[in-house]
Design a protein around this motif. Structure first.
Motif, mmCIF file in Angstrom:
data_model
loop_
_atom_site.group_PDB
_atom_site.id
_atom_site.type_symbol
_atom_site.label_atom_id
_atom_site.label_comp_id
_atom_site.label_asym_id
_atom_site.label_seq_id
_atom_site.Cartn_x
_atom_site.Cartn_y
_atom_site.Cartn_z
ATOM 1 N N GLU A 85 -11.685 20.269 30.281
ATOM 2 C CA GLU A 85 -10.347 20.792 30.522
ATOM 3 C C GLU A 85 -9.373 20.310 29.451
ATOM 4 O O GLU A 85 -8.570 21.080 28.937
ATOM 5 N N VAL A 86 -9.454 19.037 29.099
ATOM 6 C CA VAL A 86 -8.589 18.476 28.071
ATOM 7 C C VAL A 86 -8.861 19.162 26.739
ATOM 8 O O VAL A 86 -7.935 19.472 25.986
ATOM 9 N N GLU A 87 -10.116 19.441 26.457
ATOM 10 C CA GLU A 87 -10.469 20.108 25.210
ATOM 11 C C GLU A 87 -9.844 21.493 25.145
ATOM 12 O O GLU A 87 -9.336 21.895 24.098
ATOM 13 N N GLN A 88 -9.858 22.231 26.241
ATOM 14 C CA GLN A 88 -9.236 23.553 26.265
ATOM 15 C C GLN A 88 -7.736 23.445 26.035
ATOM 16 O O GLN A 88 -7.151 24.232 25.285
ATOM 17 N N GLN A 136 -5.468 24.960 22.848
ATOM 18 C CA GLN A 136 -4.275 25.788 23.039
ATOM 19 C C GLN A 136 -3.094 25.191 22.274
ATOM 20 O O GLN A 136 -2.354 25.913 21.608
ATOM 21 N N ILE A 137 -2.915 23.884 22.359
ATOM 22 C CA ILE A 137 -1.824 23.222 21.631
ATOM 23 C C ILE A 137 -2.017 23.394 20.128
ATOM 24 O O ILE A 137 -1.055 23.655 19.392
ATOM 25 N N GLU A 138 -3.250 23.263 19.673
ATOM 26 C CA GLU A 138 -3.543 23.430 18.249
ATOM 27 C C GLU A 138 -3.199 24.841 17.779
ATOM 28 O O GLU A 138 -2.626 25.022 16.704
ATOM 29 N N ARG A 139 -3.539 25.848 18.578
ATOM 30 C CA ARG A 139 -3.197 27.234 18.207
ATOM 31 C C ARG A 139 -1.685 27.415 18.131
ATOM 32 O O ARG A 139 -1.175 28.049 17.204
ATOM 33 N N GLU A 140 -0.957 26.866 19.101
ATOM 34 C CA GLU A 140 0.505 26.980 19.086
ATOM 35 C C GLU A 140 1.103 26.276 17.873
ATOM 36 O O GLU A 140 2.025 26.801 17.236
ATOM 37 N N MET A 174 -14.681 22.433 17.075
ATOM 38 C CA MET A 174 -14.651 21.179 17.790
ATOM 39 C C MET A 174 -14.785 20.057 16.753
ATOM 40 O O MET A 174 -15.658 20.078 15.914
ATOM 41 N N THR A 175 -13.896 19.103 16.842
ATOM 42 C CA THR A 175 -13.922 18.016 15.875
ATOM 43 C C THR A 175 -15.067 17.058 16.177
ATOM 44 O O THR A 175 -15.657 17.070 17.254
ATOM 45 N N ARG A 176 -15.335 16.233 15.209
ATOM 46 C CA ARG A 176 -16.439 15.288 15.342
ATOM 47 C C ARG A 176 -16.192 14.286 16.468
ATOM 48 O O ARG A 176 -17.110 13.936 17.212
ATOM 49 N N SER A 177 -14.938 13.831 16.612
ATOM 50 C CA SER A 177 -14.647 12.847 17.663
ATOM 51 C C SER A 177 -14.793 13.455 19.059
ATOM 52 O O SER A 177 -15.230 12.789 19.984
ATOM 53 N N ARG A 178 -14.432 14.721 19.201
ATOM 54 C CA ARG A 178 -14.601 15.383 20.502
ATOM 55 C C ARG A 178 -16.076 15.510 20.847
ATOM 56 O O ARG A 178 -16.486 15.284 21.986
ATOM 57 N N ARG A 179 -16.880 15.915 19.862
ATOM 58 C CA ARG A 179 -18.322 16.028 20.108
ATOM 59 C C ARG A 179 -18.903 14.677 20.480
ATOM 60 O O ARG A 179 -19.755 14.574 21.359
#
Length: 144
Positions: free
Chosen positions: A100-103, A107-111, A1-6
């Motif tokens: 939900e947005v984080e999930q 997923q987009i990051e993995r792709e 989890m990035t710093r901005s998300r936290r």
């Protein structure tokens, strides 16, 4: 989890705590106000119950303000209660939406990482082909 998300999740949770605290404060002030203003409210517990049912606009009818001052106070409790309860609801919704947005972002990051690895393999294969092609016919060197 990035710093901005936290940081965003922390702000949302802190906003939820602040709005819950504000809600409790308004209900407490409302309960004390009804207990003090209304002659039919004999206990603080009844005042708190009236404040809650008024702020939530439930209005069961078991306890109601009878005096004009109590009714004017109930208008204030309704307006403040609606505003603060809306803040609590919005903070809760934002917390769920953020998760939900984080999930989805993960997923987009993995792709994207899979595609990046595939592109690196393709570039490496092309580099190997170029190296083999130039190995048979080395490119002319430029005069210096």
């Amino acid at each position: 989890m990035t710093r901005s998300r936290r940081a965003r999740i922390h702000l949302i949770r802190r906003g939820l705590l602040y709005s819950l605290g504000l809600c409790l404060l308004i209900l407490l002030i409302g309960g004390i106000g009804f207990w003090w203003l209304e002659p039919g409210i004999h206990t603080l517990q009844d005042g708190l119950w009236l404040a809650f049912t008024t702020a939530a606009t439930v209005g069961y009818g078991d306890l109601v303000p009878r005096t004009s001052v109590g009714r004017a106070f109930s208008v204030l409790v309704v307006l403040l209660g609606l505003a603060v309860l809306s803040l609590v609801t919005a903070s809760l919704a934002a917390l769920f939406v953020e998760q939900e947005v984080e999930q989805e972002e993960r997923q987009i990051e993995r792709e994207l990482m899979r595609e990046l690895h595939a592109l690196r393999r393709q570039v490496s294969a092309l580099q190997d082909r170029l190296d083999r092609a130039h190995g048979a016919n080395p490119p002319p060197q430029e005069p210096q």
